[in-house]
Write an enzyme that holds these catalytic residues in place. Structure first.
Site, short mmCIF file in Angstrom:
data_model
loop_
_atom_site.label_atom_id
_atom_site.label_comp_id
_atom_site.label_asym_id
_atom_site.label_seq_id
_atom_site.Cartn_x
_atom_site.Cartn_y
_atom_site.Cartn_z
CG ASN A 158 -0.15 -0.16 2.50
OD1 ASN A 158 0.59 0.74 2.87
ND2 ASN A 158 -0.28 -1.30 3.16
CG ASP A 164 -7.30 -4.73 6.10
OD1 ASP A 164 -6.89 -4.83 7.27
OD2 ASP A 164 -7.80 -3.68 5.64
N1 CTP Z 1 -4.20 -3.03 11.91
C1 CTP Z 1 -3.62 -4.20 12.39
N2 CTP Z 1 -3.76 -5.36 11.69
C2 CTP Z 1 -4.49 -5.39 10.55
C3 CTP Z 1 -5.09 -4.21 10.07
C4 CTP Z 1 -4.91 -3.04 10.78
O1 CTP Z 1 -2.97 -4.17 13.43
N3 CTP Z 1 -4.61 -6.52 9.90
C5 CTP Z 1 -4.05 -1.79 12.69
C6 CTP Z 1 -3.35 -0.66 11.97
O2 CTP Z 1 -1.97 -0.67 12.23
C7 CTP Z 1 -4.00 0.57 12.58
C8 CTP Z 1 -5.39 0.11 12.95
O3 CTP Z 1 -5.31 -1.32 12.99
O4 CTP Z 1 -3.37 0.97 13.77
C9 CTP Z 1 -6.49 0.55 12.02
O5 CTP Z 1 -6.33 0.03 10.79
P1 CTP Z 1 -7.34 0.33 9.58
O6 CTP Z 1 -6.80 -0.36 8.38
O7 CTP Z 1 -7.65 1.76 9.48
O8 CTP Z 1 -8.66 -0.34 10.09
P2 CTP Z 1 -9.24 -1.75 9.86
O9 CTP Z 1 -9.51 -2.27 11.20
O10 CTP Z 1 -8.37 -2.55 8.95
O11 CTP Z 1 -10.61 -1.44 9.18
P3 CTP Z 1 -10.95 -1.00 7.68
O12 CTP Z 1 -9.80 -1.45 6.82
O13 CTP Z 1 -12.21 -1.68 7.42
O14 CTP Z 1 -11.09 0.49 7.74
#
Ligand code: CTP
Length: 326
Positions: free
Chosen positions: A141, A210
């Site tokens: 990303n 993700d």
């Molecule tokens: N994070 C994590 N592990 C993942 C995805 C995210 O630890 N697999 C952590 C990121 O480092 C960040 C926080 O979670 O501190 C929020 O991540 P974000 O991508 O904004 O949220 P998501 O929970 O993945 O939700 P979405 O992608 O649906 O917005």
């Protein structure tokens, strides 16, 4: 103004940086010889003193020079180890003057030191994880790692033992920080898990993918007319830390392009966080690959602190202050 010149400078300066510091000047400093303008000022000042030894590698290794350096260290003088490489005298070895940026970063680091997180262990994650497709390709990303690296620097500056778990980036490891380079989300989770029990806080600034590719090809995939990759969900590292949280403080980040606060509040609850740093990455002066950021801190109970646009270093300092308050 008439003034005794060496005393006027010695009291005016906020810091002295001797770069390069010759073997001769180090010897004068160690033994209180004050026979020129610089050595006299160094004896007269009470400001922090920084020296950057630079000389031939045999001179640098000489017991006299090393003893003088150890005397100076014992008196609180900051010493920056010289770099290795081609020296002015034509030999390869240790003794090169580090580049000016490195010297200034080092001076800045020490002048800005606080004891906000003295004795604490802080894990910071940074960068965008890389999820392999085959031996030569991966999915990632737009995260540059800048925000996480700034947070790690400020945590170390605040006196914390700082462990930076970083996906590959183009950035230099900040001063005073122990860095572990990982690639995938799975590797990042393993590295963080191994330090979690002894940590006082985790700041998850990494952009964790993700999803990962369900089956990573052993050999390079040949081109085809169309191609479908099956992705499976990665573990949510932060949520799993939240699930088994004991004494640790957890700070998450959220990058959103809409409804920043609403989604942010939800993430604080879902991931059992002590604070979330939410930013709208659709703004041109915030988010990916720029040096500034405009964020809000969201706390449990939906308390919100909106910060104005500022440099990522300033945001990092505010995060560390907020962590110390927590
Ligand atoms: N994070 C994590 N592990 C993942 C995805 C995210 O630890 N697999 C952590 C990121 O480092 C960040 C926080 O979670 O501190 C929020 O991540 P974000 O991508 O904004 O949220 P998501 O929970 O993945 O939700 P979405 O992608 O649906 O917005």
């Amino acid at each position: 103004d008439w003034n005794v010149e060496h005393i006027a400078y010695a009291t005016w300066a906020d810091a002295y940086v001797v770069a390069p510091a010759t073997a001769n000047m180090l010897a004068k400093m160690a033994h209180g010889i004050a026979d020129d303008m610089l050595s006299t000022q160094l004896l007269a000042t009470t400001a922090p003193v920084f020296v950057c030894p630079a000389m031939n590698s045999n001179m640098y290794a000489h017991p006299t020079v090393q003893e003088n350096l150890s005397t100076l260290r014992g008196r609180g003088v900051h010493v920056l180890e010289p770099d290795s490489g081609l020296l002015a005298c034509g030999v390869e070895g240790k003794g090169r003057l580090p580049d000016p940026q490195k010297i200034m970063d080092w001076v800045d680091f020490h002048l800005g030191k606080t004891e906000l997180l003295e004795g604490k262990i802080v894990i910071v994650s940074a960068g965008g994880t890389q999820e392999a497709i085959d031996p030569v390709r991966y999915i990632t990303n737009r995260s540059s790692g800048k925000m996480g690296y700034a947070v790690a620097l400020k945590a170390a500056q605040a006196g914390a033992k700082t462990i930076l778990v970083s996906a590959p980036t183009d950035l230099a490891v900040p001063i005073g920080v122990e860095c572990i380079i990982v690639r995938s989300a799975t590797e990042m989770k393993e590295a963080i898990d191994s330090y979690y029990d002894s940590a006082d806080a985790v700041i998850m600034a990494a952009a964790v993918a993700d999803y990962r590719v369900a089956e990573v090809a052993d050999n390079k995939i040949k081109k085809q007319e169309t191609m479908t990759l099956e992705l499976v969900k990665n573990p949510d590292i932060l949520a799993s830390l939240g699930d088994r949280k004991e004494h640790q403080k957890l700070i998450g980040f959220a990058a959103e392009t809409q409804d920043v606060i609403t989604y942010g509040k939800e993430k604080v609850r879902k991931k059992n966080l002590d604070m979330l740093v939410a930013n709208d990455v659709s703004k041109s002066n915030a988010g990916f690959d720029v040096d500034t950021n405009e964020v809000s801190f969201i706390y449990p109970g939906d308390q919100i602190v909106n910060l104005p646009n500022m440099s990522k270093l300033d945001v990092a300092e505010r995060i560390i202050q907020a962590l110390a308050d927590l």
